[in-house]
Write a protein that holds these residues in place. Structure first.
Motif, PDB file in Angstrom:
ATOM      1  N   ALA A  31       3.852   5.860   9.927  1.00 23.29           N
ATOM      2  CA  ALA A  31       3.299   5.329   8.676  1.00 23.29           C
ATOM      3  C   ALA A  31       2.287   6.338   8.164  1.00 23.29           C
ATOM      4  O   ALA A  31       1.306   6.636   8.846  1.00 23.29           O
ATOM      5  CB  ALA A  31       2.633   3.970   8.910  1.00 23.29           C
ATOM      6  N   THR A  32       2.527   6.897   6.989  1.00 23.01           N
ATOM      7  CA  THR A  32       1.616   7.906   6.449  1.00 23.01           C
ATOM      8  C   THR A  32       0.845   7.383   5.241  1.00 23.01           C
ATOM      9  O   THR A  32       1.342   6.550   4.486  1.00 23.01           O
ATOM     10  CB  THR A  32       2.368   9.185   6.024  1.00 23.01           C
ATOM     11  OG1 THR A  32       3.024   8.968   4.774  1.00 23.01           O
ATOM     12  CG2 THR A  32       3.383   9.613   7.070  1.00 23.01           C
ATOM     13  N   SER A  33      -0.352   7.923   5.088  1.00 24.43           N
ATOM     14  CA  SER A  33      -1.133   7.628   3.893  1.00 24.43           C
ATOM     15  C   SER A  33      -0.360   8.045   2.651  1.00 24.43           C
ATOM     16  O   SER A  33      -0.397   7.373   1.616  1.00 24.43           O
ATOM     17  CB  SER A  33      -2.466   8.376   3.966  1.00 24.43           C
ATOM     18  OG  SER A  33      -3.189   8.262   2.765  1.00 24.43           O
ATOM     19  N   GLY A  34       0.374   9.167   2.771  1.00 24.51           N
ATOM     20  CA  GLY A  34       1.168   9.641   1.643  1.00 24.51           C
ATOM     21  C   GLY A  34       2.192   8.627   1.185  1.00 24.51           C
ATOM     22  O   GLY A  34       2.357   8.392  -0.016  1.00 24.51           O
ATOM     23  N   ASP A  35       2.885   8.005   2.130  1.00 23.86           N
ATOM     24  CA  ASP A  35       3.889   7.003   1.757  1.00 23.86           C
ATOM     25  C   ASP A  35       3.242   5.798   1.084  1.00 23.86           C
ATOM     26  O   ASP A  35       3.752   5.272   0.089  1.00 23.86           O
ATOM     27  CB  ASP A  35       4.677   6.554   2.989  1.00 23.86           C
ATOM     28  CG  ASP A  35       5.781   7.531   3.357  1.00 23.86           C
ATOM     29  OD1 ASP A  35       6.202   8.314   2.489  1.00 23.86           O
ATOM     30  OD2 ASP A  35       6.225   7.505   4.520  1.00 23.86           O
ATOM     31  N   ALA A  36       2.119   5.322   1.652  1.00 28.76           N
ATOM     32  CA  ALA A  36       1.439   4.169   1.064  1.00 28.76           C
ATOM     33  C   ALA A  36       0.949   4.490  -0.346  1.00 28.76           C
ATOM     34  O   ALA A  36       1.056   3.670  -1.264  1.00 28.76           O
ATOM     35  CB  ALA A  36       0.260   3.757   1.956  1.00 28.76           C
ATOM     36  N   ALA A  37       0.410   5.699  -0.530  1.00 24.47           N
ATOM     37  CA  ALA A  37      -0.115   6.080  -1.843  1.00 24.47           C
ATOM     38  C   ALA A  37       1.002   6.341  -2.849  1.00 24.47           C
ATOM     39  O   ALA A  37       0.849   6.067  -4.044  1.00 24.47           O
ATOM     40  CB  ALA A  37      -0.996   7.330  -1.702  1.00 24.47           C
ATOM     41  N   ARG A  38       2.135   6.878  -2.388  1.00 26.43           N
ATOM     42  CA  ARG A  38       3.241   7.175  -3.298  1.00 26.43           C
ATOM     43  C   ARG A  38       3.803   5.912  -3.932  1.00 26.43           C
ATOM     44  O   ARG A  38       4.247   5.922  -5.087  1.00 26.43           O
ATOM     45  CB  ARG A  38       4.346   7.927  -2.566  1.00 26.43           C
ATOM     46  CG  ARG A  38       4.039   9.404  -2.364  1.00 26.43           C
ATOM     47  CD  ARG A  38       4.956  10.034  -1.354  1.00 26.43           C
ATOM     48  NE  ARG A  38       6.330  10.109  -1.827  1.00 26.43           N
ATOM     49  CZ  ARG A  38       7.392   9.723  -1.103  1.00 26.43           C
ATOM     50  NH1 ARG A  38       7.222   9.201   0.093  1.00 26.43           N
ATOM     51  NH2 ARG A  38       8.597   9.863  -1.592  1.00 26.43           N
ATOM     52  N   VAL A  39       3.810   4.829  -3.192  1.00 28.52           N
ATOM     53  CA  VAL A  39       4.270   3.562  -3.760  1.00 28.52           C
ATOM     54  C   VAL A  39       3.415   3.207  -4.967  1.00 28.52           C
ATOM     55  O   VAL A  39       3.927   2.871  -6.041  1.00 28.52           O
ATOM     56  CB  VAL A  39       4.233   2.443  -2.700  1.00 28.52           C
ATOM     57  CG1 VAL A  39       4.481   1.087  -3.355  1.00 28.52           C
ATOM     58  CG2 VAL A  39       5.270   2.698  -1.611  1.00 28.52           C
ATOM     59  N   ALA A  40       2.103   3.280  -4.803  1.00 33.67           N
ATOM     60  CA  ALA A  40       1.197   2.954  -5.912  1.00 33.67           C
ATOM     61  C   ALA A  40       1.345   3.948  -7.055  1.00 33.67           C
ATOM     62  O   ALA A  40       1.320   3.567  -8.231  1.00 33.67           O
ATOM     63  CB  ALA A  40      -0.245   2.938  -5.411  1.00 33.67           C
ATOM     64  N   LEU A  41       1.510   5.231  -6.715  1.00 31.95           N
ATOM     65  CA  LEU A  41       1.654   6.253  -7.746  1.00 31.95           C
ATOM     66  C   LEU A  41       2.848   5.971  -8.640  1.00 31.95           C
ATOM     67  O   LEU A  41       2.746   6.028  -9.874  1.00 31.95           O
ATOM     68  CB  LEU A  41       1.802   7.628  -7.089  1.00 31.95           C
ATOM     69  CG  LEU A  41       2.113   8.805  -8.026  1.00 31.95           C
ATOM     70  CD1 LEU A  41       0.974   9.023  -9.003  1.00 31.95           C
ATOM     71  CD2 LEU A  41       2.378  10.077  -7.213  1.00 31.95           C
ATOM     72  N   PHE A  42       3.983   5.649  -8.028  1.00 38.31           N
ATOM     73  CA  PHE A  42       5.194   5.437  -8.811  1.00 38.31           C
ATOM     74  C   PHE A  42       5.308   4.021  -9.368  1.00 38.31           C
ATOM     75  O   PHE A  42       6.290   3.683 -10.010  1.00 38.31           O
ATOM     76  CB  PHE A  42       6.420   5.828  -7.993  1.00 38.31           C
ATOM     77  CG  PHE A  42       6.611   7.324  -7.934  1.00 38.31           C
ATOM     78  CD1 PHE A  42       7.287   7.983  -8.944  1.00 38.31           C
ATOM     79  CD2 PHE A  42       6.061   8.069  -6.902  1.00 38.31           C
ATOM     80  CE1 PHE A  42       7.433   9.367  -8.925  1.00 38.31           C
ATOM     81  CE2 PHE A  42       6.209   9.447  -6.866  1.00 38.31           C
ATOM     82  CZ  PHE A  42       6.892  10.099  -7.879  1.00 38.31           C
ATOM     83  N   GLN A  43       4.259   3.230  -9.126  1.00 36.71           N
ATOM     84  CA  GLN A  43       4.116   1.961  -9.822  1.00 36.71           C
ATOM     85  C   GLN A  43       3.123   2.089 -10.971  1.00 36.71           C
ATOM     86  O   GLN A  43       2.792   1.110 -11.621  1.00 36.71           O
ATOM     87  CB  GLN A  43       3.654   0.869  -8.843  1.00 36.71           C
ATOM     88  CG  GLN A  43       4.740   0.469  -7.841  1.00 36.71           C
ATOM     89  CD  GLN A  43       4.248  -0.500  -6.789  1.00 36.71           C
ATOM     90  OE1 GLN A  43       3.044  -0.595  -6.515  1.00 36.71           O
ATOM     91  NE2 GLN A  43       5.162  -1.231  -6.182  1.00 36.71           N
ATOM     92  N   GLY A  44       2.664   3.324 -11.235  1.00 39.11           N
ATOM     93  CA  GLY A  44       1.832   3.599 -12.396  1.00 39.11           C
ATOM     94  C   GLY A  44       0.341   3.522 -12.182  1.00 39.11           C
ATOM     95  O   GLY A  44      -0.410   3.362 -13.150  1.00 39.11           O
TER      96      GLY A  44
END
Length: 292
Positions: free
Chosen positions: A81-94
């Motif tokens: 589980a990476t911080s990058g994956d968690a943050a990318r979800v939020a990023l691509f949700q705008g």
């Protein structure tokens, strides 16, 4: 006071799963720690599950390739589980808009690729700062440059009301004998200057939610008292565990080696550890010099 243990096996049977940090625990950025790897292999052989919970600002596939090169075998872990994956979800949700200014090294640009779990990702365009709606911060372009070099850019961004999405809340990391700045240092400066930073890695809840999701994907969802968090960051690994109500094991020979007087291959000085924890106002359940 945290209980100082001699080895992971002393407490392994109390936990069904471990959320284990990577940098400072299983490797030093250059090579794996053999004793730490062996401890995780042994834990898994006893039935424990190991989720590597890392503030790396990259997708888990990238982290998997990196740790393989460093010498951490597949037998030492179950999922990542990476911080990058968690943050990318939020990023691509705008979370910070669709036109973004990117901060980081070239190797971090995989962060700008949409994750598969977001069904309708916001179209993302990397643009110069003066055309951006928000900032995506994976770290400094030069990890040895002091965060203050970004003050002029940050003043402009704050004036325009941009939010900064932080892909890695770590402040510093040690690569071998060299200490490098991380995205968390930039996000902290941005907040100190009056801007708004968004966090997704440790010690914040989204990455722990992702860790539990990874456990569920491999068929296990233990109660919280059966999950142990392992890490060397008092303000990330330990603070995050405390916030989630999870037990924790502090690796004192990492970021806090000087403060806890942990010499290479040794245990922390008990008095120094107590003083350090009093200053930080955080108490892990256990402590050990190095994971073994």
């Amino acid at each position: 006071m945290a209980r100082i243990i001699g080895g992971f096996a002393e407490i392994a049977d109390r936990y069904d799963a471990a959320f284990v940090d990577l940098w400072g625990c299983l490797h030093n950025g250059l090579r794996a720690f053999p004793e730490a790897v062996a401890a995780m292999v042994a834990y898994r052989a006893r039935g424990g599950k190991v989720i590597l919970v890392t503030n790396a600002p990259r997708p888990r596939a990238s982290v998997e390739a990196q740790i393989e090169r460093l010498g951490i075998p597949r037998e030492a872990w179950d999922a990542i589980a990476t911080s990058g994956d968690a943050a990318r979800v939020a990023l691509f949700q705008g979370a910070v808009g669709s036109r973004v200014w990117f901060m980081g090294e070239n190797r971090d640009r995989a962060f700008l690729e949409p994750p598969r779990i977001v069904q309708h990702p916001v179209p993302l365009l990397e643009v110069p700062l003066d055309e951006a709606e928000g900032i995506v911060c994976c770290g400094p372009a030069d990890p040895f440059a002091h965060p203050d070099v970004n003050r002029t850019a940050f003043e402009y961004a704050i004036e325009r009301g941009m939010r900064l999405l932080c892909a890695n809340p770590d402040i510093v990391v040690d690569r071998g004998e060299s200490r490098e700045w991380c995205a968390g240092a930039l996000a902290r400066l941005y907040e100190e200057m009056g801007g708004e930073s968004l966090y997704f890695g440790k010690p914040h809840a989204p990455i722990y939610d992702l860790g539990r999701r990874r456990l569920s994907q491999i068929g296990l969802l233990p109660p919280d008292d059966k999950i142990l968090c392992v890490g060397d960051g008092i303000l990330t690994d330990i603070a995050g565990a405390v916030g989630e109500g999870l037990d924790s094991l502090l690796i004192t020979g990492g970021l806090a080696a000087a403060e806890t007087r942990t010499a290479p291959g040794s245990q922390p000085d008990e008095a120094a550890l107590a003083a350090y924890l009093e200053v930080e106002r955080l108490t892990p359940t256990y402590a050990i010099g190095f994971l073994r």
